[in-house]
Design an enzyme around this catalytic site. Structure first.
Site, PDB file in Angstrom:
ATOM      1  N   GLY A  83     132.197 -56.660 -38.816  1.00  0.00           N
ATOM      2  CA  GLY A  83     130.829 -56.547 -39.322  1.00  0.00           C
ATOM      3  C   GLY A  83     129.827 -56.786 -38.220  1.00  0.00           C
ATOM      4  N   ASP A 210     118.331 -63.486 -50.644  1.00  0.00           N
ATOM      5  CA  ASP A 210     118.842 -62.272 -50.006  1.00  0.00           C
ATOM      6  C   ASP A 210     120.001 -61.684 -50.809  1.00  0.00           C
ATOM      7  OD1 ASP A 210     118.677 -60.316 -48.064  1.00  0.00           O
ATOM      8  OD2 ASP A 210     120.008 -61.339 -46.666  1.00  0.00           O
TER       9      ASP A 210
END
Length: 386
Positions: A83, A210
């Site tokens: 990632g 988030d």
């Protein structure tokens, strides 16, 4: 999906000592940006803060050396990178148990970009919050590495490894197997229970700030776990109504009142959850510029297909191939609409969202084998992806 920092920019893209992270390390600019909302003349006693809770529990986190984590990732080999984002890079690694005995543990190691102040603040938030929380639907932080040495600053976080990546990867990556309907509901329910815990299961209220499909990670059994607490904040205390912060997050997921005023509450998380509910239903991202203009913004597009209308099924992810109960799908859409209420106080609490999702799951189980167009459809939506 790009992150934004301050909407003023109109969404343009943009071997040393070790020590335990301290909240006091926050900059003046950060502390001034996290002012409490207006309060009335009487003040209620304040609960313990995340900082106080962390000091009680920080010994549970393992402190790694930089060399340990470099060895765990074969020198941060790019072949092990799983990632990457504005925060830095994430690598798959293998660490030895703290006592040096037993089977090595597979982990995810986030190496933060420390060139700017933002990365350091997010590192502190991750350690503080994940060092305190404890819930099966929140990713576990196993330890960290914090070095300020001659070779520069190094900030690394070590998490449990989530082999099935993120909800985003399975919804929008064409190479991934289709997520069956029942699995989608299970993921939503797990994520909702994680948020409900943050909002009401601790001594202090936590605003995640988030919530998005890429931050919902999936373990080997496709169990959902919320990750990335770098933007999390303590909620308002006593009789305060909100927390005032700089506007950060990801475009498309942020609640409108937060974008407009910087006033942050748990209702902001609930709006974001509503966005993901529609992503699950439609298999579409919140913003897709390669579609016709009227279909680019997900929340605007779905308004044309109300849950009670005969056209509603037209928004359902075609990859499901009609293998879903239409009644349950309508219930999810109505839940999404309530989460996306422009009046923040009229949005349901996460505990109510959890209850509604359990009801939708029960509806799906009692109508197993039916589809939106047939009562003799396949049971394929009950299978979990491999």
């Amino acid at each position: 999906m790009k992150c934004f920092f301050a909407f003023k920019d109109k969404f343009k893209n943009k071997g040393g000592s070790r020590s335990a992270p301290e909240l006091q390390s926050k900059s003046k600019s950060d502390s001034s940006a996290v002012k409490r909302g207006t309060k009335s003349s009487s003040s209620l006693p304040s609960p313990r803060s995340i900082q106080e809770l962390y000091k009680e529990r920080e010994q549970k986190l393992r402190v790694f050396t930089y060399n340990e984590l470099r060895e765990a990732t074969n020198g941060f080999n790019r072949l092990l990178k799983i990632g990457e984002g504005g925060f830095g890079s994430v690598y798959k690694g293998t660490i030895k148990p703290s006592d040096g005995q037993g089977v090595p543990i597979v982990v995810a190691i986030k190496k933060l970009n420390t060139k700017g102040l933002q990365g350091h603040k997010e590192f502190l938030a991750e350690v503080q919050f994940l060092g305190v929380v404890n819930h099966p639907n929140l990713v576990k932080l196993l330890g960290y590495c914090s070095i300020d040495g001659e070779r520069g600053i190094q900030r690394l976080l070590v998490y449990e490894f989530m082999p099935n990546r993120s909800l985003e990867a399975h919804l929008f990556n064409r190479a991934s197997p289709t997520l069956p309907w029942k699995t989608r509901l299970d993921i939503l329910l797990g994520a909702a229970e994680g948020l409900a815990y943050l909002h009401g299961g601790l001594d202090v209220q936590v605003i995640y700030r988030d919530f998005k499909s890429s931050n919902v990670l999936l373990d080997e059994d496709f169990k959902a776990k919320l990750s990335d607490f770098g933007l999390a904040r303590e909620g308002p205390q006593g009789d305060h109504t909100h927390v005032s912060t700089a506007v950060v997050g990801t475009y498309g997921y942020a609640a409108p009142e937060y974008v407009e005023t910087g006033h942050l509450t748990i209702h902001s998380d609930i709006w974001s959850f509503g966005v993901v509910l529609y992503e699950i239903l439609t298999g579409r991202r919140v913003l897709e510029r390669n579609r016709p203009t009227v279909e680019q913004k997900l929340l605007e597009w779905v308004k044309q297909f109300p849950a009670d209308s005969g056209r509603f099924s037209m928004i359902i992810d075609p990859k499901l191939r009609n293998q879903y109960p239409i009644a349950a799908a309508r219930k999810i859409a109505k839940l999404a609409d309530s989460c996306l209420n422009k009046n923040a106080k009229d949005r349901p609490a996460m505990s109510q969202v959890v209850k509604s999702l359990k009801e939708a799951t029960q509806m799906s189980e009692t109508t197993a084998g039916t589809s939106s167009s047939s009562s003799s459809g396949s049971k394929s939506f009950q299978r979990k992806p491999k």
